[in-house]
Design an enzyme around this catalytic site. Structure first.
Site, mmCIF file in Angstrom:
data_model
loop_
_atom_site.group_PDB
_atom_site.id
_atom_site.type_symbol
_atom_site.label_atom_id
_atom_site.label_comp_id
_atom_site.label_asym_id
_atom_site.label_seq_id
_atom_site.Cartn_x
_atom_site.Cartn_y
_atom_site.Cartn_z
ATOM 1 N N PHE A 375 -38.668 20.424 -22.206
ATOM 2 C CA PHE A 375 -37.978 19.155 -22.472
ATOM 3 C C PHE A 375 -36.616 19.348 -23.134
ATOM 4 C CE2 PHE A 375 -42.522 19.174 -23.384
ATOM 5 C CZ PHE A 375 -42.985 18.569 -22.225
ATOM 6 N N CYS A 376 -35.901 20.411 -22.754
ATOM 7 C CA CYS A 376 -34.589 20.703 -23.348
ATOM 8 C C CYS A 376 -34.668 20.776 -24.869
ATOM 9 C CB CYS A 376 -33.549 19.667 -22.918
ATOM 10 S SG CYS A 376 -33.161 19.732 -21.172
ATOM 11 N N ASN A 377 -35.776 21.323 -25.365
ATOM 12 C CA ASN A 377 -35.956 21.449 -26.817
ATOM 13 C C ASN A 377 -36.734 22.737 -27.097
ATOM 14 O OD1 ASN A 377 -36.487 21.155 -29.566
ATOM 15 N ND2 ASN A 377 -36.756 18.947 -29.414
#
Length: 829
Positions: A375-377
């Site tokens: 999740f781009c994290n």
């Protein structure tokens, strides 16, 4: 038939939003806001209205924050990294630090690429480290002014954890030090995930930078975001590139560039996505209409997440093993510390993780849309899944990159599954998802969850007021965020001497009068008297003629206190709607009503009493670059005007709330202690014209027209407040001050005319010859009439303006009054 559970990825747009937006585009022509024509002016005004709507949504005003439109949250973050006043390593003074929470989106972490190129060190900080960092610097180090930037998400896009908004004030005040280093900390609050389902009050939590993406809130439009900048830091931002629309002046052949004063216009390179910005207005309208506001969205989405978490965390196989492993820092007991995001991996009976790609594929077969991966994290992914830095690098060597379907390496997960709820999510969506998990993981004999006992009233049992959530905040040992910390609302925003806001910009025409002019009294000649007095209760509607009238603090009492706005809340004038001149308002002081009449319509009345009670919604509007607070006058008059004009519109009135400094126009030439207050006029409190000037102009116009105009008709076209009889034409342009009876006025410049003078105020018909004749008669200028401001008068006389009163002017020697300088054409409205 789709169960959409990726609202943290993007909201879904409702049909009513698209319909309202497309109806708007069909009914209006929106030109490039950098042009000066009518369609462009409409666009510019609508964009300004949307800026206010955004500020209103976040419970703040233009006094505290500026809206800079960007292509999204990521572009806003990049802009901050490029323009923050960093002090690099190697200078004589202490250098800046860029500090960010490890539970941050890729776009935040990516800012370190820019800071590194500027020789500024980046420092990642884990959530646990922030909570252990509560220690003040030594007193001798607290006076250092080196700017540092701390960035953290209001809500983790991985787990939905809400980090305390009280950190903002704690960090800015020095109570909480992300890292021990002398200097002044500024706070960037990444609000993109948070604002999709929770209210954000910037009046209380005054972060310095707040980037957002609007598709997270409305679903449409995409590719549009904004950066909300605290005005205390805005003047210190640096900028190297300048695009179209950002320059006040520049040279192509030399290195000379002067930026626009407006922070928004300085940073909005090129033409903004103006049609998408207009769509935002409908997004806010629809959101409010469908949901009742962000607090209700917060309660609704949390109720669904709480229910789903409770059921999901209690699902067990026959051997007692859990069906899922949930990655969370909270027990989903309080909406102040947990958003509507559930992150998990599905396990088998032996506790082994099923790859997220397999879960995603099965969900798709059931028409359930989820999100998988990291999740781009990456920081949160590592923290919750126990993935080390070495593991990330080994996984890359094994061929795994962000966003692919390689979900397990050596039996260990590379990512997880995320479901998230939005305001249009329903209880049925939650049940559909839970039924899918049960159907695919458990046999009928394994199902131990009494579904019928956990029914829809669960969502209704969540109280409107979140304070009633009394369960303790059982956060994990990693975070240890207490409810007391979350409710630690800062007292007052810090006001350090070095970081002060800019004074409000001087208004365009206010600088028109030269301070060096030497006044002399007009001597001899025939007396000058007031011939007519007009007020215009509703801006751009018909005049109301009186023989004497009281003076208020904004000019003639009730002059331009109301205005008609279109469906986007933008002021309508005769430029867009000539039929406004056929709307005839009159003021009845005795009965305290304004009566409005128009041909073919029954008269309607509006009370003069200022109705700014609890029911009135105060909003901000813009009139010729001046910001005003207004409130709506209700459905009855809105329907009346809409019927007569044949288009949706409303009547709004200027609020009598105490005005802020920027709303009180400080006028050059008047006492510096005097704050001039304006109604909904364009430029000044009064507009004065001379009958002798009208007579001279009539001769020029008559030569160009087949049928000569009557003097009375010409007078009405110029929409003045005060009409005088003076011996000489255009002598009024040589005046610097005038007295009328006991009243004293300052002349602040000539009125530059627009096409409204081409409209016959009795019929609404246009005749372009009038403006052309004025230009020809005045040597290519279109000035006609002068603007006046009322100087404070300490006198026993009552403040009343009367027809027949003598006018005593004071001349300005050898000084020409310059026309106003502005981006837009002025008119009397």
């Amino acid at each position: 038939g789709i169960t959409y559970l990726d609202h943290a990825g993007s909201a879904l747009f409702p049909e009513s939003l698209l319909k309202a937006f497309t109806d708007d585009l069909r009914n209006n022509v929106y030109g490039n806001p950098h042009s000066q024509n009518i369609s462009s002016k409409l666009t510019y005004d609508t964009i300004e209205h949307v800026r206010y709507r955004i500020l209103q949504h976040f419970h703040t005003t233009a006094e505290d924050y500026t809206i800079i439109f960007t292509s999204g949250c990521t572009a806003a973050l990049k802009l901050i990294a490029e323009s923050f006043p960093w002090i690099p390593e190697g200078t004589k003074q202490p250098s800046s630090r860029f500090c960010y929470l490890t539970d941050s989106h890729t776009s935040v972490v990516g800012m370190r690429g820019i800071t590194a190129s500027m020789n500024v060190l980046s420092v990642p900080v884990k959530p646990k480290e922030i909570l252990l960092a509560k220690s003040r610097l030594p007193a001798e180090e607290q006076n250092c002014t080196t700017p540092h930037l701390f960035t953290y998400p209001a809500q983790s896009n991985f787990s939905g954890t809400k980090y305390p908004l009280s950190w903002i004030q704690d960090v800015k005040s020095g109570k909480l030090c992300p890292i021990k280093i002398p200097g002044k900390w500024f706070v960037l609050l990444d609000a993109a995930s948070y604002v999709s389902s929770s209210p954000l009050d910037l009046g209380v939590h005054q972060a310095d930078f707040i980037p957002i993406s609007f598709y997270k809130i409305f679903g449409f439009p995409t590719g549009l975001g904004a950066l909300l900048v605290n005005n205390r830091i805005a003047p210190l931002l640096r900028k190297t590139y300048f695009g179209g629309g950002t320059a006040a002046a520049y040279l192509a052949g030399e290195d000379f560039y002067f930026p626009r004063k407006s922070i928004a216009e300085r940073f909005e390179d090129g033409t903004v996505s103006f049609l998408d910005i207009i769509a935002l207005k409908h997004g806010f309208d629809v959101l409010e209409k469908l949901t009742g506001g962000m607090e209700k969205i917060k309660q609704h989405t949390f109720a669904l997440a709480h229910y789903t978490y409770t059921v999901l965390s209690n699902l067990k196989y026959a051997n007692g093993a859990p069906v899922v492993r949930i990655y969370s820092d909270t027990d989903f007991s309080n909406p102040d510390v947990q958003g509507p995001i559930i992150n998990f991996n599905v396990l088998d009976e032996n506790g082994e993780v099923l790859g997220f790609s397999q879960v995603d594929s099965m969900a798709s077969l059931h028409n359930i849309h989820v999100r998988t991966g990291c999740f781009c994290n990456t920081g949160a992914c590592q923290m919750h899944l126990g993935i080390s830095n070495e593991d990330i690098q080994k996984n890359l060597q094994a061929g795994h990159v962000c966003g692919d379907n390689i979900d397990l390496i050596d039996g260990r997960p590379t990512g997880s599954v995320r479901i998230s709820f939005g305001y249009m999510s329903s209880f049925e969506d939650a049940q559909t998802f839970l039924n899918f998990i049960i159907a695919t993981r458990l046999s009928k004999s394994d199902t131990g969850i009494p579904f019928q006992s956990v029914t829809e009233p669960m969502t209704e049992s969540v109280p409107d007021d979140h304070v009633s959530f009394n369960s303790a905040d059982k956060l994990s040992q990693i975070l240890q965020i207490s409810d007391g910390e979350l409710r630690n609302i800062p007292s007052e925003a810090e006001t350090a001497g070095k970081w002060q806001p800019l004074e409000p910009e001087a208004e365009s025409i206010r600088a028109a009068v030269s301070e060096t002019a030497v006044p002399t009294c007009r001597k001899g000649g025939k007396p000058i008297t007031v011939a007519k007095i007009y007020l215009y209760p509703i801006k751009s509607c018909s005049a109301f003629e009186v023989t004497e009238w009281p003076i208020g603090n904004q000019g003639l009492l009730y002059d331009r206190n109301w205005m008609v706005v279109n469906q986007n809340g933008v002021c309508m004038t005769q430029k867009q709607e000539p039929r406004l001149c056929l709307v005839n308002p009159s003021i009845d002081l005795k009965h305290k009503v304004m009566v409005i009449q128009a041909e073919g319509m029954d008269p309607i009345s509006v009370p003069l009493e200022d109705n700014t009670g609890k029911k009135a919604v105060i909003c901000e509007s813009k009139v010729c670059s001046h910001r005003v607070k207004t409130y709506d006058c209700g459905e009855r008059i809105a329907g009346w005007l809409s019927t007569f004009l044949g288009r949706p519109c409303r009547l709004i009135r200027q609020s009598s709330d105490v005005k802020s400094k920027s709303q009180q126009k400080n006028t050059k030439g008047l006492s510096s202690a005097t704050n001039i207050s304006l109604s909904l006029v364009n430029e000044a409190q009064y507009l004065l014209i001379n009958v002798a000037s009208i007579m001279q102009l009539k001769e020029h116009i008559s030569a160009r027209l087949k049928e000569p105009l009557e003097i009375e008709e010409l007078i009405r076209r110029f929409r003045a407040n005060i009409v005088i009889n003076a011996p000489e034409s255009f002598e009024e342009e040589e005046w610097v001050e005038i007295s009328i009876g006991a009243l004293h006025f300052q002349v602040v410049g000539p009125c530059s005319r627009c096409q409204i003078i081409c409209i016959d105020q009795q019929s609404g018909e246009r005749n372009k010859e009038i403006l052309q004749s004025l230009s020809a008669a005045r040597g290519r200028k279109t000035n006609f009439g002068i603007y006046l401001m009322n100087q404070p008068l300490h006198s026993s006389f009552s403040d009343t303006l009367s027809v027949g009163s003598q006018v005593l002017p004071v001349l300005k020697e050898n000084t020409e009054i310059q026309p106003p300088t502005s981006r837009e054409e002025k008119c009397s409205g």
